[in-house]
Design an enzyme around this catalytic site. Structure first.
Site, PDB file in Angstrom:
ATOM      1  N   THR A  46     -78.380  71.941 -11.944  1.00  0.00           N
ATOM      2  CA  THR A  46     -79.354  71.247 -11.096  1.00  0.00           C
ATOM      3  C   THR A  46     -80.659  72.024 -10.970  1.00  0.00           C
ATOM      4  OG1 THR A  46     -77.582  70.318  -9.745  1.00  0.00           O
ATOM      5  CG2 THR A  46     -79.794  70.306  -8.796  1.00  0.00           C
ATOM      6  N   CYS A 130     -74.222  67.082  -3.878  1.00  0.00           N
ATOM      7  CA  CYS A 130     -73.889  68.500  -3.702  1.00  0.00           C
ATOM      8  C   CYS A 130     -73.372  68.730  -2.288  1.00  0.00           C
ATOM      9  CB  CYS A 130     -75.087  69.396  -3.967  1.00  0.00           C
ATOM     10  SG  CYS A 130     -74.708  71.121  -3.580  1.00  0.00           S
ATOM     11  N   ASN A 192     -68.384  64.501  -8.278  1.00  0.00           N
ATOM     12  CA  ASN A 192     -68.762  65.853  -7.891  1.00  0.00           C
ATOM     13  C   ASN A 192     -67.551  66.470  -7.175  1.00  0.00           C
ATOM     14  OD1 ASN A 192     -70.257  68.197  -7.075  1.00  0.00           O
ATOM     15  ND2 ASN A 192     -72.136  66.983  -7.065  1.00  0.00           N
TER      16      ASN A 192
HETATM   17  O1  DOR Z   1     -69.789  71.770  -6.206  1.00  0.00           O
HETATM   18  C1  DOR Z   1     -70.999  71.766  -6.402  1.00  0.00           C
HETATM   19  N1  DOR Z   1     -71.687  72.921  -6.390  1.00  0.00           N
HETATM   20  N2  DOR Z   1     -71.650  70.608  -6.631  1.00  0.00           N
HETATM   21  C2  DOR Z   1     -72.986  70.531  -6.777  1.00  0.00           C
HETATM   22  O2  DOR Z   1     -73.513  69.459  -6.919  1.00  0.00           O
HETATM   23  C3  DOR Z   1     -73.779  71.733  -6.774  1.00  0.00           C
HETATM   24  C4  DOR Z   1     -73.035  73.013  -6.793  1.00  0.00           C
HETATM   25  C5  DOR Z   1     -73.787  74.061  -6.003  1.00  0.00           C
HETATM   26  O3  DOR Z   1     -74.761  74.594  -6.541  1.00  0.00           O
HETATM   27  O4  DOR Z   1     -73.431  74.310  -4.846  1.00  0.00           O
END
Ligand code: DOR
Length: 303
Positions: A46, A130, A192
């Site tokens: 991301t 997230c 997710n």
């Molecule tokens: O589990 C996750 N961790 N999902 C997300 O979308 C982002 C990631 C994070 O950077 O915390």
């Protein structure tokens, strides 16, 4: 020979296997171990407008059957991504899918616009799921109306295919899926991570500094598979299935449930060769089953 290629939101993937966002860095991390050109697509961590350092440690721990993370979207930010990461990623032939997250709808819009103007991005995956950030993230992914608004705004600011990444932390994932399809989503990624926690019995404190984390890996595979199966019944757009895919067997289940492609996260962290092994395993399965084209599997369990 068997045909592993699939079409997804206007993209042609030579096979349906890609890394799950956030588990593959920006490609460089895996290049010493695997041939990135053998993947169906490349999906990067991301990107947010500004650089983020993420949540304080500890923020990653193992459970018996998966990983808990509370990373909090650590990333170098849009400018550094475009300047330092994108030129490297352009060298590879699989389509590049860039995952984005904003704290506000305007930030999603700006990310979409600027990444669409940058050469080499094939599609946007919009992270509205997230579990580890206070602003943005899951806040947008749990309310159908908000999810639809983010989708519509991103669509207005890009010509690229828009893939919306859904959270399982909702009462009815099909409601969110339908809302974002109506708002113009070209494809969906699901799921997710599932919110969870662990407690350190020596310190008697939550094991993750942020308390809550996202659970990934084999623990969530049945949850993810059911989500894909349910969503496949109510939308027409293609799905990228993910959640605990460790083997080609798991990947086949997701295809049969209705996914057009699959993403592999935790397995690739445990074994960098996992994605290539899954691609080889899919080919082996097709040969063994006498299936010439992998597209025949997509949604076959629904019929
Ligand atoms: O589990 C996750 N961790 N999902 C997300 O979308 C982002 C990631 C994070 O950077 O915390």
């Amino acid at each position: 020979r068997v045909n592993l290629a699939v079409q997804l939101a206007g993209l042609t993937l030579q096979n349906p296997v890609m890394p799950a966002s956030g588990t593959f860095g920006f490609g460089e991390e895996y290049a010493p171990f695997i041939d990135l050109n053998s993947l169906g697509a490349i999906v990067v961590k991301t990107i947010t407008l500004q650089p983020l350092i993420g949540n304080p440690p500890p923020r990653l721990m193992e459970t018996y059957c998966g990983l808990l993370n509370s990373v909090g979207l650590q990333n170098p930010g849009l400018e550094v991504f475009i300047r330092d990461k994108l030129p490297y990623l352009r060298r590879f032939s699989p389509p590049l899918i860039v995952n984005i997250a904003g704290r506000t709808i305007d930030e999603y819009a700006e990310l979409a616009e600027r990444l669409s103007a940058a050469d080499g991005v094939a599609a946007l995956e919009v992270n509205i799921s997230c579990p580890n950030v206070k602003e943005g993230g899951i806040v947008f992914g749990t309310v159908p109306d908000m999810a639809a608004r983010v989708t519509a705004v991103v669509k207005r600011h890009t010509h690229l295919p828009v893939i919306i990444k859904l959270t399982p932390n909702v009462t009815d994932i099909t409601e969110i899926a339908r809302a974002v399809e109506d708002a113009g989503a070209d494809a969906l990624s699901l799921i997710n991570t599932v919110r969870g926690m662990a407690i350190d019995i020596k310190t008697r404190r939550p094991a993750l500094a942020n308390v809550v984390g996202g659970l990934s890996g084999p623990a969530i595979k049945p949850i993810a598979l059911y989500a894909v199966w349910q969503v496949a019944q109510v939308v027409k757009i293609p799905l990228i299935g993910m959640g605990g895919i460790m083997t080609a067997h798991d990947a086949v289940e997701f295809l049969l449930a209705g996914a057009t492609a699959v993403a592999v996260g935790t397995a690739g962290l445990v074994n960098p060769g996992a994605l290539c092994e899954i691609i080889a395993g899919l080919e082996h399965y097709l040969l063994e089953e006498g299936v010439e084209d992998i597209k025949e599997l997509i949604g076959a369990s629904q019929m």
